[in-house]
Design an enzyme around this catalytic site. Structure first.
Site, mmCIF file in Angstrom:
data_model
loop_
_atom_site.group_PDB
_atom_site.id
_atom_site.type_symbol
_atom_site.label_atom_id
_atom_site.label_comp_id
_atom_site.label_asym_id
_atom_site.label_seq_id
_atom_site.Cartn_x
_atom_site.Cartn_y
_atom_site.Cartn_z
ATOM 1 N N GLU A 25 -1.679 5.611 12.186
ATOM 2 C CA GLU A 25 -2.663 6.104 13.156
ATOM 3 C C GLU A 25 -3.805 5.102 13.224
ATOM 4 O OE1 GLU A 25 -4.233 9.904 12.129
ATOM 5 O OE2 GLU A 25 -2.282 10.868 12.089
ATOM 6 N N ASP A 48 -15.269 13.967 12.284
ATOM 7 C CA ASP A 48 -15.090 13.065 11.150
ATOM 8 C C ASP A 48 -16.214 13.155 10.134
ATOM 9 O OD1 ASP A 48 -12.622 11.528 11.586
ATOM 10 O OD2 ASP A 48 -13.593 10.967 13.467
#
Lengths: 394, 263
Positions: B44, B55
């Site tokens: 990824e 995040d």
């Protein structure tokens, strides 16, 4: 099915973790909204705790200074905690209690929403943490002391631009992590559905009262309503009940900082493009790669690169006209209202006031303008002192 | 482009995340080669974004470093297209919806399919949101990997599984990336619940898997695991490019060993 749109604007662009919380919030809100006990409780708190209705004041000195229209000020500065923000936090804290949440989080820029949240969290005995950018902590020290006095913890945000945008990111991350026991009180008509709708509904009392008051005083609706726009909650609050009244011109004033052409501004609707930030699709300040451009304004409460999705909608259907005012224009208006009327306005609200300079002299004495005086300026005194010193040096 | 679900046949794949352009696109290329040489099964690559709200601090910082050196989505796609012939494992782009919306959904799907990219993960684009992306990706044969979380309702699991392709990204806990608390206490029950709706879709588990010990605890339940923040931290400790690449290699070997030993 997607929901929560104002035409193409709005939506729920959030991590999957938050979807159940947004579903629950929407469901509880729609249920309570019609509940007589909830309505009575909120009404009584707004009246006896916050001091509503706030007055609609005819600013005679200011009107004669400009020599044109009659100028009225909707005195949201007279609310408990000094701004319109309490209208929303009182509504949301009742929802949080109903949902059985134990903990409240919020983001704040100028600190007004943080103080309004810390206040209701104290009143309803819930834990409260407020995310605030380190730059804003410095600019708005007085509000930081207030929040701490009220028992809230102010969490400094050091990421990114260290202002409202990053405080909002951190609050969302906190919510993702603690979603089961925490309610996030968003302070403006931004964020994922149902926030833009719900915060607008809690703030529309400003416009509802204004309508009743102006009818009593003048027997007709105003020709213009002016309000400043950062995220846009005070503006949505006063505009919304007048959206169908086409004869009332609605003008939102954004912060153009050092001037739009300087690149240092927060005029999202005037100079931005459509994108997605903090859970909804709306106008945004972004670069060609889609990175969010830090906003700039002397006023911490307008220093935000996004805007509520319903404002984007009202702009595209051309129901509301969006203008902007620079730092200097706002500072001049701040000074003028203090001197002429003995009312020290917030720097945020001063942006709306500054537009009078362009508008009021052009209208005749039968015209009526209402300005939403969304907050008081005590918190800005230090800032103003710095400006005066800078002016003296120049 | 390479097939994502093939990687789940006969093994539990290791899927790793790195932030595109951190610390440079040249280094991203080298890290990709090292990861695939060490046996990573799917890579990824994060699209750097100024406001990555799903995040944690490690990926926020990585994203920031990438932006500071001028990485853009356009340059990232061009880089992956350039090295297409050397890449032997499926590449998946992970990023925020504003990056894609700004690029143009149609153009994005076209350009990434030409770059040989196999799949896309957009954590802030829920399945029921209005977006053209799903159709555009489908038209190009690019997988859209969707996320489920421990609190996702059964009704949504059904809808998400129906629209997801490649693998189903099961977020291990209520939190952001790199959250190293213990995964959701009822992990087994959670993944079993997901399996009632996921049909043939393999389940990848990610968020907070930070080393062999954690792998040992969770490896029985998913079909593959996803590691991002811990790998980026290992890479970051290196002072030189060689050290960074060696750290990446060592980290991957340890995790691969743990997957093999404990599953």
């Amino acid at each position: 099915m997607s929901r929560g749109y104002f035409n193409e604007f709005g939506g729920r662009f959030v991590p999957e973790t938050l979807i159940p919380a947004l579903d629950e919030l929407e469901e509880v809100y729609l249920e309570l909204k019609e509940d007589p006990d909830f309505k009575a409780q909120l009404k009584s708190l707004l009246a006896d705790y916050s001091g509503r209705p706030t007055s609609l004041y005819y600013a005679e000195q200011l009107s004669s200074h400009y020599g044109g229209a009659k100028i009225y000020l909707k005195r949201e500065d007279l609310n408990h905690t000094g701004a319109h923000k309490i209208n929303n936090t009182l509504g949301q804290i009742l929802l949080a209690v109903k949902m059985g949440k134990k903990r409240i989080i919020a983001e704040t820029g100028a600190g007004q929403h943080g103080v309004a949240t810390a206040t209701v969290a104290a009143r309803f005995n819930l834990d409260c943490q407020v995310y605030m950018g380190t730059e804003d902590i410095e600019r708005q020290a007085l509000n930081v002391y207030k929040m701490e006095m009220l028992g809230a913890e102010v969490i400094p945000v050091t990421s990114g631009t260290q202002t409202l945008k990053d405080a909002t990111n951190e609050a969302i991350r906190d919510w993702v992590t603690n979603v089961e026991d925490t309610h996030y009180i968003i302070g403006s008509v931004v964020g994922p559905h149902p926030y833009p709708m719900m915060v607008r509904d809690f703030q529309r009392i400003i416009g509802d009262e204004t309508r009743e008051q102006i009818m009593k005083k003048e027997g007709r609706l105003p020709d213009y309503i002016l309000a400043c726009v950062g995220g846009g909650s005070n503006a949505m609050g006063i505009f919304y009940p007048f959206v169908e009244d086409k004869e009332v011109n609605l003008v939102g004033i954004e912060a153009s900082g050092s001037g739009i052409e300087s690149g240092k501004h927060a005029a999202t609707l005037s100079a931005g493009r459509v994108g997605v930030l903090h859970g909804s699709k709306s106008y945004l300040l972004q670069d060609e790669d889609g990175q969010i451009i830090p906003a700039y304004s002397i006023s911490a409460g307008l220093d935000y690169p996004g805007v509520g999705p319903e404002h984007s909608y009202l702009k595209t259907i051309e129901r509301v006209e969006y203008q902007s005012a620079t730092d200097m224009e706002a500072v001049n208006a701040f000074r003028l209202l203090s001197e002429k009327e003995g009312i020290i306005p917030a720097l945020e609200s001063s942006h709306a006031l500054s537009y009078l300079e362009k508008l009021a002299p052009e209208l005749d004495s039968t015209a009526i303008i209402v300005v939403n005086l969304s907050g008081r300026g005590d918190k800005d005194i230090n800032n103003f002192k710095k400006i005066r010193e800078a002016e003296a040096d120049a | 482009m390479l097939n994502i679900s093939e990687q789940f046949k006969g093994k539990k794949p290791l899927i790793t995340y790195i932030s595109g352009g951190d610390p440079s696109l040249e280094m991203t290329e080298k890290i990709i080669y090292r990861l695939q040489d060490e046996g990573v099964d799917i890579i990824e690559i994060g699209i750097p974004f100024s406001d990555p709200l799903a995040d944690g601090p490690v990926i926020q910082a990585a994203s920031q470093r990438a932006l500071e050196n001028g990485t853009s989505l356009k340059k990232l796609i061009a880089k992956i297209k350039d090295i297409k012939a050397n890449v032997k494992v499926p590449i998946v782009l992970m990023g925020y919806y504003n990056s894609v919306l700004n690029y143009g959904e149609h153009q994005f799907a076209k350009d990434i399919s030409e770059a040989g990219i196999s799949g896309v993960i957009i954590p802030d684009l829920p399945v029921d949101e209005r977006a053209k992306l799903t159709e555009e990706l489908k038209a190009k044969g690019v997988s859209q990997i969707l996320l489920v979380t421990p609190n996702t309702s059964e009704k949504r699991l059904e809808e998400i599984a129906a629209k997801c392709s490649g693998f189903l990204y099961c977020v291990a806990l209520l939190g952001t990336t790199g959250d190293a608390r213990e995964p959701y206490p009822e992990l087994e029950g959670y993944l079993n619940r997901v399996r009632r709706f996921s049909g043939d879709l393999p389940l990848g588990l990610g968020f907070g898997i930070d080393g062999p010990e954690k792998v040992k605890k969770i490896i029985n339940y998913p079909d593959g695991i996803i590691i991002g923040s811990a790998l980026i931290e290992a890479i970051q400790i290196g002072n030189t490019e060689t050290e960074m690449l060696n750290n990446a290699g060592e980290f991957v070997r340890e995790i691969k060993r743990a997957i093999k030993d404990y599953s």
